[in-house]
Design an enzyme around this catalytic site. Structure first.
Site, PDB file in Angstrom:
ATOM      1  N   SER A 120     -24.503 -16.386   3.294  1.00  0.00           N
ATOM      2  CA  SER A 120     -23.743 -15.164   3.028  1.00  0.00           C
ATOM      3  C   SER A 120     -23.434 -15.031   1.537  1.00  0.00           C
ATOM      4  O   SER A 120     -22.910 -15.964   0.914  1.00  0.00           O
ATOM      5  CB  SER A 120     -22.449 -15.250   3.855  1.00  0.00           C
ATOM      6  OG  SER A 120     -21.618 -14.176   3.608  1.00  0.00           O
ATOM      7  N   LYS A 132     -19.869   7.408   5.015  1.00  0.00           N
ATOM      8  CA  LYS A 132     -19.825   7.586   3.556  1.00  0.00           C
ATOM      9  C   LYS A 132     -20.868   8.640   3.151  1.00  0.00           C
ATOM     10  O   LYS A 132     -20.586   9.828   3.152  1.00  0.00           O
ATOM     11  CB  LYS A 132     -19.969   6.239   2.870  1.00  0.00           C
ATOM     12  CG  LYS A 132     -18.847   5.290   3.323  1.00  0.00           C
ATOM     13  CD  LYS A 132     -18.817   3.988   2.586  1.00  0.00           C
ATOM     14  CE  LYS A 132     -17.951   2.941   3.246  1.00  0.00           C
ATOM     15  NZ  LYS A 132     -16.514   3.156   3.203  1.00  0.00           N
ATOM     16  N   THR A 135     -15.147  -0.999  24.117  1.00  0.00           N
ATOM     17  CA  THR A 135     -14.412   0.042  23.401  1.00  0.00           C
ATOM     18  C   THR A 135     -15.027   1.404  23.715  1.00  0.00           C
ATOM     19  O   THR A 135     -16.223   1.496  24.044  1.00  0.00           O
ATOM     20  CB  THR A 135     -14.417  -0.242  21.875  1.00  0.00           C
ATOM     21  OG1 THR A 135     -13.521   0.657  21.237  1.00  0.00           O
ATOM     22  CG2 THR A 135     -15.792  -0.083  21.258  1.00  0.00           C
ATOM     23  N   THR A 136     -14.219   2.442  23.618  1.00  0.00           N
ATOM     24  CA  THR A 136     -14.702   3.785  23.926  1.00  0.00           C
ATOM     25  C   THR A 136     -15.790   4.203  22.925  1.00  0.00           C
ATOM     26  O   THR A 136     -15.692   3.905  21.731  1.00  0.00           O
ATOM     27  CB  THR A 136     -13.506   4.772  23.893  1.00  0.00           C
ATOM     28  OG1 THR A 136     -12.567   4.345  24.880  1.00  0.00           O
ATOM     29  CG2 THR A 136     -13.936   6.192  24.191  1.00  0.00           C
ATOM     30  N   HIS A 155     -23.224   1.472   1.387  1.00  0.00           N
ATOM     31  CA  HIS A 155     -23.025   2.321   0.191  1.00  0.00           C
ATOM     32  C   HIS A 155     -24.328   2.901  -0.326  1.00  0.00           C
ATOM     33  O   HIS A 155     -24.393   3.346  -1.482  1.00  0.00           O
ATOM     34  CB  HIS A 155     -22.299   1.529  -0.899  1.00  0.00           C
ATOM     35  CG  HIS A 155     -20.895   1.207  -0.493  1.00  0.00           C
ATOM     36  ND1 HIS A 155     -19.846   2.096  -0.633  1.00  0.00           N
ATOM     37  CD2 HIS A 155     -20.376   0.120   0.127  1.00  0.00           C
ATOM     38  CE1 HIS A 155     -18.751   1.566  -0.152  1.00  0.00           C
ATOM     39  NE2 HIS A 155     -19.036   0.361   0.327  1.00  0.00           N
ATOM     40  N   ARG A 187       0.835  -1.216   0.000  1.00  0.00           N
ATOM     41  CA  ARG A 187       0.000   0.000   0.000  1.00  0.00           C
ATOM     42  C   ARG A 187       0.861   1.254   0.000  1.00  0.00           C
ATOM     43  O   ARG A 187       1.709   1.414   0.869  1.00  0.00           O
ATOM     44  CB  ARG A 187      -0.899   0.034   1.226  1.00  0.00           C
ATOM     45  CG  ARG A 187      -1.683  -1.243   1.449  1.00  0.00           C
ATOM     46  CD  ARG A 187      -3.113  -1.086   1.009  1.00  0.00           C
ATOM     47  NE  ARG A 187      -3.673  -2.416   0.802  1.00  0.00           N
ATOM     48  CZ  ARG A 187      -4.899  -2.642   0.441  1.00  0.00           C
ATOM     49  NH1 ARG A 187      -5.723  -1.654   0.236  1.00  0.00           N
ATOM     50  NH2 ARG A 187      -5.332  -3.876   0.257  1.00  0.00           N
ATOM     51  N   SER A 231     -20.142  -2.401  -3.533  1.00  0.00           N
ATOM     52  CA  SER A 231     -19.392  -1.160  -3.746  1.00  0.00           C
ATOM     53  C   SER A 231     -18.413  -1.205  -4.897  1.00  0.00           C
ATOM     54  O   SER A 231     -18.000  -0.165  -5.381  1.00  0.00           O
ATOM     55  CB  SER A 231     -18.638  -0.802  -2.470  1.00  0.00           C
ATOM     56  OG  SER A 231     -17.633  -1.755  -2.247  1.00  0.00           O
ATOM     57  N   THR A 268     -23.257   2.666   7.661  1.00  0.00           N
ATOM     58  CA  THR A 268     -22.164   3.485   8.176  1.00  0.00           C
ATOM     59  C   THR A 268     -22.587   4.943   8.257  1.00  0.00           C
ATOM     60  O   THR A 268     -23.499   5.378   7.546  1.00  0.00           O
ATOM     61  CB  THR A 268     -20.931   3.352   7.255  1.00  0.00           C
ATOM     62  OG1 THR A 268     -19.842   4.054   7.836  1.00  0.00           O
ATOM     63  CG2 THR A 268     -21.190   3.936   5.873  1.00  0.00           C
TER      64      THR A 268
END
Ligand code: PLP
Length: 408
Positions: free
Chosen positions: A136, A247, A276-277, A216, A21, A188, A244
């Site tokens: 799935s 996006k 988790t926070t 998406h 990457r 996507s 989400t």
């Protein structure tokens, strides 16, 4: 032991397989989007971003920025704890209410990202259902695949959007066994869509739960931005909607929306939620402002749709190999990793256009591509410049152009 040897060997493999990457570092200026400045080894240069998932430019909307700044001034920039331990703020609760309303579900639960919501959401739901079979789609996002794996449940992968295959698997499992169909609405990389009603028909017939990823699609489709399921009138037929805030809504975070019993069970069991926070209140306030704006205004959606259509038309007319689909994603297929990377480099260095190459394993080998995402801020002039630059790059790399076509 020479530990460096292992890391160097891993890096060699990544280079050989063109999976190493390299990041393009951008300095963005909200007032100038999609123009940005790129940091280069010798200084900076101007670029036009053509691969952002901030699909509607909501990260730069005055409502989202205003909500974030005001809330940060009042409540600080961090949440200060997990949701159970002092991290549940008024803005998060208000956001969850807005998301439940958006999807016409009883409840919603916010996670730190869409990735986390899928991974921990699917794993938790499947663990709560004894002997659950997870069905799935083969093209599901990595976060869903990891959720399926981490659940420990039996999985059956069906061919992409293949209803006959899905039905065979459902039939084999029988009506009595708990089953959950896990799929996306807008895929996507190709920008194709799933047959949501037909999947729900099968779920009804074989008594399965439905879990859809609308990552998406939220903000972009449906009269209120409720996603592709709202667009096709299927929201009420789906058991769990995941999406989400990062996006179409331009912020960060992920969520599940479903009936209260499901959300309550996940809230008290999902490790990725509990340990988790929480999202900072300022982020939650910005996301709620974005959701509320897009529930009440079509301005960004309509502007994006127009520029997406124009981009597709102009690129197809220029003879570029655009993969057809009904969505806002414009895949231009090249078909090998080397030339896709070269095309991306040439666009950046010679034309100041930034489109990240998409290679294996994100897409199957032989379908490597440029994935272009027009926003409301890409003007007609920028679209024409993109087409000219792509044609020039195609010429330089000896890539074939089709005979000019009229339809997109
Ligand atoms: C289909 C799909 N689901 C989930 C995610 C993860 O969402 P987030 O970026 O909010 O972690 C992505 C990210 O690109 C995605 O493409």
């Amino acid at each position: 032991m020479d530990y460096d040897h292992f890391f160097n060997a891993a890096l060699d493999t990544l280079h050989q397989e063109r999976r190493y990457r390299v990041f393009v570092t951008l300095e963005k200026d909200a007032a100038r989007f999609p123009h940005a400045t790129r940091q280069t080894p010798t200084g900076t240069s101007d670029v036009v971003i053509w691969c952002s998932n901030d699909y509607l430019g909501m990260s730069m909307h005055p409502d989202t920025i205003g909500a974030m700044v005001d809330t940060a001034r009042q409540m600080g920039v961090g949440a200060g704890g997990t949701r159970n331990i002092s991290g549940t703020s008024g803005p998060i609760v208000a956001l969850e209410r807005a998301l439940a309303d958006l999807h016409r579900k009883e409840s919603a639960l916010v996670f730190t990202s869409g990735y986390v919501s899928n991974e921990t959401g699917i794993a938790t739901l499947a663990k709560l259902l004894p002997d659950c079979l997870l069905l799935s789609d083969e093209w599901n996002h990595n976060s869903m695949i990891q959720g399926v794996r981490r659940s420990g449940a039996e999985k059956a992968v069906f061919r992409h959007n293949d209803l006959e295959h899905l039905e065979d698997l459902l039939k084999a499992a029988g009506r009595e066994r708990p089953k959950m169909i896990v799929f996306e609405s807008v895929y996507s990389m190709d920008g194709d869509v799933s047959p949501i009603h037909a999947v729900c028909d099968l779920a009804d017939k074989y008594n399965a739960l439905t879990y859809i990823d609308e990552v998406h699609a939220v903000g972009i489709y449906g009269e209120r931005g409720g996603g592709y399921s709202e667009e096709v009138g299927a929201q009420d037929r789906l058991d769990i909607i995941e999406a989400t805030l990062a996006k179409g809504f331009g912020c960060i975070g992920g969520y599940l929306a479903a009936k209260s019993s499901i959300i309550d069970a996940v809230r008290s069991n999902a490790h990725g939620f509990i340990f988790t926070t929480a999202l900072p209140p300022a982020v939650a306030a910005a996301a709620a402002a974005s959701v509320t704006h897009l529930m009440n205004s079509n301005t960004e959606r309509l502007a994006q749709r127009k520029q997406v259509q124009r981009t597709k038309e102009v690129l197809v007319k220029a003879g570029l190999p655009v993969r057809k689909n009904p969505t806002h994603i414009v895949p231009v297929i090249i078909g090998d990793a080397e030339r896709t990377k070269l095309a991306s480099d040439l666009l950046l260095d010679d034309h100041g256009i930034y489109v990240q190459p998409i290679n294996y394993p994100t897409v199957p080998r032989g379908t490597e591509r440029l994935r272009i995402t027009p926003t409301p801020f890409h003007s007609d002039e920028l679209i024409d410049q993109l087409a000219d630059a792509l044609v020039a790059v195609w010429g330089k790399l000896g890539l074939p152009l089709h005979a000019p076509q009229e339809d997109a």
